[in-house]
Design a protein around this motif. Structure first.
Motif: not given
Length: 212
Positions: A68, A183, A104, A108, A96, A111-112, A180, A106, A115, A72
């Motif tokens: 993870w 995940e 998790l 916010d 993630a 899900s990863a 999500r 993430t 993103h 990016r």
């Protein structure tokens, strides 16, 4: 099928091996040319090591097989933020989660996989292959089920074909917003496993539907 793999670790090698054996053309790209060459050699057959940008160019599907924290960066290196993956099925097996805990990362609410969709504009992201260890692929034994989540029907179809070529059964859970949920299941499994509990013992076994 022409498949690009971003990543050079055990998951990249495991899935790359079974897909190469199934007759697919596999290109593997990573941050290290040496590790990409070693991964391609482990896959055997016609698998080749290239740059990340070359690994996604003209592919029918791309697998993001990195951790993870590296996701990016590898997508940026492959040119995803400038549209290199637009219209391409992008298979996301990343977890993630906090190592050994399963919570998790993430925070916010996304899900990863969502993103990744933001980091690769126009890509058709499908969550898949994230629940089983990399060593599972290529092993003999009872076929497992790989749940999928995605918004694009063609991307789901392509990913389902890759799941079958890996010796497993695809099962579409729903659109990408449900990634999500998948995940969270991985976090649940990881958390119990690191606590010394068999996750299978915490899941009720339901009767197999007739005809399955």
């Amino acid at each position: 099928m022409r498949i690009g793999i971003l990543g050079t670790g055990t998951l990249a090698a495991g899935l790359g091996t079974v897909w190469t054996r199934a007759g697919h053309e596999v290109l593997v790209g990573g941050r290290s040319a040496e590790r990409a060459a070693a991964a391609a050699a482990r896959m055997g057959g016609p698998a080749r090591a290239v740059t990340p940008a070359e690994a996604v160019d003209g592919r029918d599907a791309v697998l993001v097989a990195v951790t993870w924290p590296a996701a990016r960066d590898i997508l940026h290196t492959a040119g995803a933020d400038t549209g290199s993956l637009a219209g391409v099925p992008l298979v996301d097996p990343t977890n993630a989660v906090e190592h050994g805990v399963g919570e998790l990362l993430t925070a916010d609410g996304l899900s990863a996989a969502e993103h990744l969709a933001g980091w690769a504009p126009g890509a058709h992201v499908v969550k898949a292959f994230h629940l089983f260890p990399a060593t599972r692929w290529g092993e003999d034994g009872e076929p497992v089920t790989v749940p999928l989540a995605g918004d694009d029907e063609n991307a789901l179809r392509v990913t389902a074909e890759l799941v079958r070529d890996a010796g497993a059964r695809p099962a579409v859970l729903g659109p990408l917003r449900r990634a999500r949920q998948l995940e969270e299941v991985a976090g649940f499994v990881i958390g119990l496993a690191f606590s010394g509990v068999d996750p299978n013992a915490a899941i009720p076994r339901l009767p197999t539907p007739a005809g399955s």
